[in-house]
Design an enzyme around this catalytic site. Structure first.
Site, PDB file in Angstrom:
ATOM      1  CG  HIS A   9      -0.164   0.003   2.534  1.00  0.00           C
ATOM      2  ND1 HIS A   9       0.421   1.127   3.064  1.00  0.00           N
ATOM      3  CD2 HIS A   9       0.118  -1.014   3.385  1.00  0.00           C
ATOM      4  CE1 HIS A   9       1.023   0.824   4.199  1.00  0.00           C
ATOM      5  NE2 HIS A   9       0.871  -0.476   4.416  1.00  0.00           N
ATOM      6  NE  ARG A  58      -1.380  -0.254   6.997  1.00  0.00           N
ATOM      7  CZ  ARG A  58      -1.894  -0.880   8.051  1.00  0.00           C
ATOM      8  NH1 ARG A  58      -3.071  -0.518   8.544  1.00  0.00           N
ATOM      9  NH2 ARG A  58      -1.239  -1.892   8.620  1.00  0.00           N
ATOM     10  CD  GLU A  84       2.292  -5.610   8.069  1.00  0.00           C
ATOM     11  OE1 GLU A  84       2.440  -6.841   7.842  1.00  0.00           O
ATOM     12  OE2 GLU A  84       3.084  -4.753   7.664  1.00  0.00           O
ATOM     13  CG  HIS A 179      -0.739  -4.610   4.854  1.00  0.00           C
ATOM     14  ND1 HIS A 179      -1.104  -3.342   5.222  1.00  0.00           N
ATOM     15  CD2 HIS A 179      -1.896  -5.250   4.514  1.00  0.00           C
ATOM     16  CE1 HIS A 179      -2.417  -3.207   5.117  1.00  0.00           C
ATOM     17  NE2 HIS A 179      -2.923  -4.354   4.696  1.00  0.00           N
TER      18      HIS A 179
END
Length: 222
Positions: A9, A58, A84, A179
């Site tokens: 991201h 995100r 993540e 991520h």
């Protein structure tokens, strides 16, 4: 070989402030949005069949900007397993403060070691996670309180085996917006490179990485 593009991201507020984000839902910065648009320009000649993302804002926002700017006629699909790494009690903590509290060597072992797992998140944060509608249908997600890098690879294995690998085997082109730690685990799962090696890979925000996924069924059990 397959058509797989991995994209971390764009810059988030946690990146800008050097804070552990993990599963915290932090937004992109203005720079992060600009990075997503630049990635779209880089990938404008690509015609993906699918875009996958995590459920964290995100990554979702990066994927949305990517699709809009590149004018791809599709909608991103979100999967919690692409989140993540869960940083437990470190989430929301500045990295400098974490090093001061726990020690430089300990924090580094959590960040780049394979089996090191940071302290678990507190009960209040875990309760909020369990109440999050994004995880309501996934009790295994709601119960995660901290992860090692090895845990991330285990968590992501069902996504690789049951969702991504079958799409690639059908010859589809897939862009995965996720991520840093999740993408390192996916590199391990999709190529067979040792997790210790994948862990050392630096991934810049919104910089596309083409991966030659190995679709030998034996690789799906890595």
């Amino acid at each position: 070989m397959s058509n797989l593009v991995l994209l971390r991201h764009g810059e988030s507020t946690a990146n800008a402030e050097d804070v552990f984000a993990g599963w915290l839902d932090v937004p992109l910065t203005a720079r992060g949005r600009a990075e997503a648009r630049r990635a779209a320009a880089e990938l404008a000649g690509l015609a993906p069949d699918a875009v996958h993302t995590s459920v964290l804002s995100r990554a979702v926002e990066t994927a949305r900007l990517l699709v809009e700017e590149a004018r791809w006629p599709l909608s991103p699909s979100a999967y919690w397993r692409l989140n993540e790494r869960h940083y437990g009690a470190l989430q929301g903590l500045a990295k400098a403060d974490a090093r001061a509290r726990f020690g430089e060597a300990e924090v580094q072992s959590w960040r780049r070691g394979i089996d090191g797992r940071p302290p678990k998140t507190d009960d209040a944060a875990l309760s909020a996670q369990r109440a999050d509608p994004r995880y309501a249908a996934y009790p295994e997600a709601a119960a995660i309180s901290a992860e090692s890098l090895a845990d991330v690879a285990v968590r992501m294995a069902p996504y690789w085996r049951h969702i991504l690998a079958p799409e690639l085997r059908r010859g589809r082109t897939v862009v995965v917006v996720s991520h840093g730690n999740a993408l390192r685990a996916l590199m391990h799962l999709s190529t067979g490179v040792p997790l210790e090696e994948a862990t050392q890979r630096e991934l810049r925000t919104a910089a596309p990485v083409a991966v030659r996924a190995q679709l030998d069924p034996r690789m799906e059990n890595v």
